[in-house]
Write an enzyme that holds these catalytic residues in place. Structure first.
Site, PDB file in Angstrom:
ATOM      1  N   LYS A 163      10.720  -7.502  19.738  1.00 15.90           N
ATOM      2  CA  LYS A 163       9.293  -7.982  20.342  1.00 15.90           C
ATOM      3  C   LYS A 163       8.182  -7.336  20.086  1.00 15.90           C
ATOM      4  O   LYS A 163       8.307  -6.278  21.008  1.00 15.90           O
ATOM      5  CB  LYS A 163       9.043  -9.031  21.740  1.00 15.90           C
ATOM      6  CG  LYS A 163      10.352 -10.077  21.460  1.00 15.90           C
ATOM      7  CD  LYS A 163       9.349 -11.315  20.732  1.00 15.90           C
ATOM      8  CE  LYS A 163       9.899 -12.922  20.967  1.00 15.90           C
ATOM      9  NZ  LYS A 163       9.435 -13.457  20.406  1.00 15.90           N
ATOM     10  N   ASP A 191       8.761  -9.385  15.328  1.00 17.01           N
ATOM     11  CA  ASP A 191       8.323 -10.291  15.518  1.00 17.01           C
ATOM     12  C   ASP A 191       6.836  -9.803  16.556  1.00 17.01           C
ATOM     13  O   ASP A 191       6.910  -9.388  17.711  1.00 17.01           O
ATOM     14  CB  ASP A 191       8.639 -11.208  16.258  1.00 17.01           C
ATOM     15  CG  ASP A 191       8.022 -13.153  16.811  1.00 17.01           C
ATOM     16  OD1 ASP A 191       6.984 -12.473  16.225  1.00 17.01           O
ATOM     17  OD2 ASP A 191       8.801 -13.995  17.326  1.00 17.01           O
ATOM     18  N   GLU A 218       7.784 -11.269  11.316  1.00 16.41           N
ATOM     19  CA  GLU A 218       7.412 -12.081  11.569  1.00 16.41           C
ATOM     20  C   GLU A 218       5.726 -12.395  13.116  1.00 16.41           C
ATOM     21  O   GLU A 218       5.345 -11.793  13.637  1.00 16.41           O
ATOM     22  CB  GLU A 218       8.722 -12.873  13.050  1.00 16.41           C
ATOM     23  CG  GLU A 218       8.270 -14.205  12.982  1.00 16.41           C
ATOM     24  CD  GLU A 218       9.046 -14.944  14.295  1.00 16.41           C
ATOM     25  OE1 GLU A 218      11.084 -14.321  13.880  1.00 16.41           O
ATOM     26  OE2 GLU A 218       9.268 -15.749  14.687  1.00 16.41           O
ATOM     27  N   ASP A 243       5.203 -18.083  12.327  1.00 20.64           N
ATOM     28  CA  ASP A 243       6.315 -18.768  12.854  1.00 20.64           C
ATOM     29  C   ASP A 243       4.801 -19.913  13.773  1.00 20.64           C
ATOM     30  O   ASP A 243       5.383 -20.999  13.682  1.00 20.64           O
ATOM     31  CB  ASP A 243       6.984 -18.344  13.982  1.00 20.64           C
ATOM     32  CG  ASP A 243       7.510 -18.671  15.203  1.00 20.64           C
ATOM     33  OD1 ASP A 243       7.691 -19.912  15.370  1.00 20.64           O
ATOM     34  OD2 ASP A 243       8.372 -18.500  16.347  1.00 20.64           O
ATOM     35  N   LYS A 267      11.082 -24.612  14.533  1.00 17.97           N
ATOM     36  CA  LYS A 267      11.786 -24.493  16.368  1.00 17.97           C
ATOM     37  C   LYS A 267      11.124 -26.342  16.186  1.00 17.97           C
ATOM     38  O   LYS A 267      10.309 -27.231  15.832  1.00 17.97           O
ATOM     39  CB  LYS A 267      10.980 -24.270  16.908  1.00 17.97           C
ATOM     40  CG  LYS A 267      10.309 -22.624  16.726  1.00 17.97           C
ATOM     41  CD  LYS A 267      10.027 -21.984  17.832  1.00 17.97           C
ATOM     42  CE  LYS A 267      10.698 -20.420  17.408  1.00 17.97           C
ATOM     43  NZ  LYS A 267       9.017 -19.348  18.796  1.00 17.97           N
TER      44      LYS A 267
END
Ligand SMILES: [Mg+2]
Length: 370
Positions: A163, A191, A218, A243, A267
């Site tokens: 992250k 991400d 991402e 995302d 998701k």
């Protein structure tokens, strides 16, 4: 077979360590477990983990959406008529992907139990190999991340998901420290969770990360910056994944049209469950984009649902559903044999739900019946 009763249980899941991303930090995760019962005595489980930053849904708001609108809309329906179930849900409320996901997952669990087959079998069968997960690493100090990376290697992980986007100027140092600690033993993906402020900043970051061999980047930009993805695509050679920018099928169409990313992270909680995500995975396939199934940190219930979907669809090439390994306690028993996940072969989700654990974690509960 008709849906005759629903129990909506708000729980709080203790995390083993705090989860820190660019837009928030979590000490525990709220989740809503939905228990659907049918008139012929079957019980199916669903789950909703709303993320207000992404779909605008909150835990208590989701309980109310289920109790007052969505469950009344599906009482009396056959859970195997999944198209009708979604038509009723969409007529009752726009959006609300996480709330609808709970109903969708519980219906698939019931459909599998009624047929005595796992969900993947109802979706067309599964690929033979087990899915794997990456070690997801919070935004921490570079030295702490380097230690975690070495630990992840010894645990058998083959991929790290870092992250980034913390806004403290240390993102490149984080990746450098991790790469220095593990060499080329593990693949790294990053991400930014919308954390890089504009396309110019994102371009600089991506160029600075190039020496460290990143599989893909991402959500480098804000969810609404669809044009920014086009600019980045022209300015860098990195593989890009969207995302937060892709919640529903209309969002996906924009990326298919622009060809500005290589992959999308779908998701169940963003899009309303297995059914819409299966459609979007096919839509992405036709547009030349590969799909990852991610999660919001869900228990074995929604995580299993994601794996059943991923196993059944040839365009889903990556899975990141790591909730169960991040919780100190959760009510399900999906088997993580790291880095693999062994999806249950029992009917429906193939997950046993421990009602005692569920009761221990319960914050509030309500029932809706016909
Ligand atoms: Mg993400």
């Amino acid at each position: 077979m008709k849906i005759s009763r629903a129990t909506i249980t708000l729980i709080d899941l203790p995390l083993l360590e705090p989860f820190v991303v660019s837009y928030d930090s979590y000490a525990s995760m709220p989740s809503i477990i939905l228990t659907l019962e049918t008139d012929d005595g079957l019980t199916g489980y669903g789950e909703s983990v709303p993320d207000g930053h992404i779909t605008g849904e909150t835990p208590t708001g989701t309980v109310e959406a289920l109790r007052t609108e969505l469950i009344p809309a599906v009482l009396g329906l056959d859970p195997r008529d999944i198209t009708a179930v979604h038509q009723h849900l969409n007529k009752a409320l726009k959006g609300c992907g996480a709330a609808k996901a709970a109903v969708d997952i519980a219906c698939w669990d019931l459909a599998g139990k009624a047929a005595n087959r796992p969900i993947y079998s109802l979706l067309g069968g599964r690929r033979p190999e087990h899915p794997t997960i990456a070690r997801v690493m919070s935004i921490l100090a570079p030295e702490a991340l380097a230690e975690q990376a070495v630990q992840a290697r010894s645990q058998g992980f083959r991929h790290l998901k870092m992250k980034l986007g913390g806004g403290d100027g240390l993102d490149v140092e984080r990746v450098r420290a991790v790469r220095a600690a593990i060499g080329t033993d593990l693949a790294i993906r990053v991400d930014a969770n919308q954390g890089w402020s504009d396309p110019a900043t994102a371009r600089e970051m991506i160029r600075a990360l190039e020496p460290y061999g990143i599989d893909w980047v991402e959500q480098p930009l804000h969810a609404d910056d669809i044009d920014g993805f086009r600019l980045l695509r022209q300015a860098t050679g990195a593989r890009l994944m969207a995302d937060e920018s892709v919640v529903d099928a209309a969002d996906l169409v924009r990326f298919v049209r622009d060809r500005s990313v290589d992959m999308v992270n779908l998701k169940l909680m963003k899009s309303g469950g297995i059914t819409p995500c299966h459609r979007m995975a096919t839509q992405a396939e036709l547009g030349g984009l590969k799909v990852q199934i991610g999660s919001m940190l869900e228990t074995s219930i929604a995580s299993s649902a994601g794996f059943h979907l991923a196993l059944s669809h040839p365009n889903i090439v990556s899975t990141e559903l790591s909730g169960p390994v991040k919780f100190a306690r959760e009510p399900g028993n999906l088997a993580y044999v790291l880095p693999e996940v062994h999806v249950g072969e029992g009917p429906g989700l193939g997950v046993d739900v421990d009602r005692d654990v569920l009761a221990d974690l319960t914050v509030s509960e309500c029932e809706v019946m016909a």
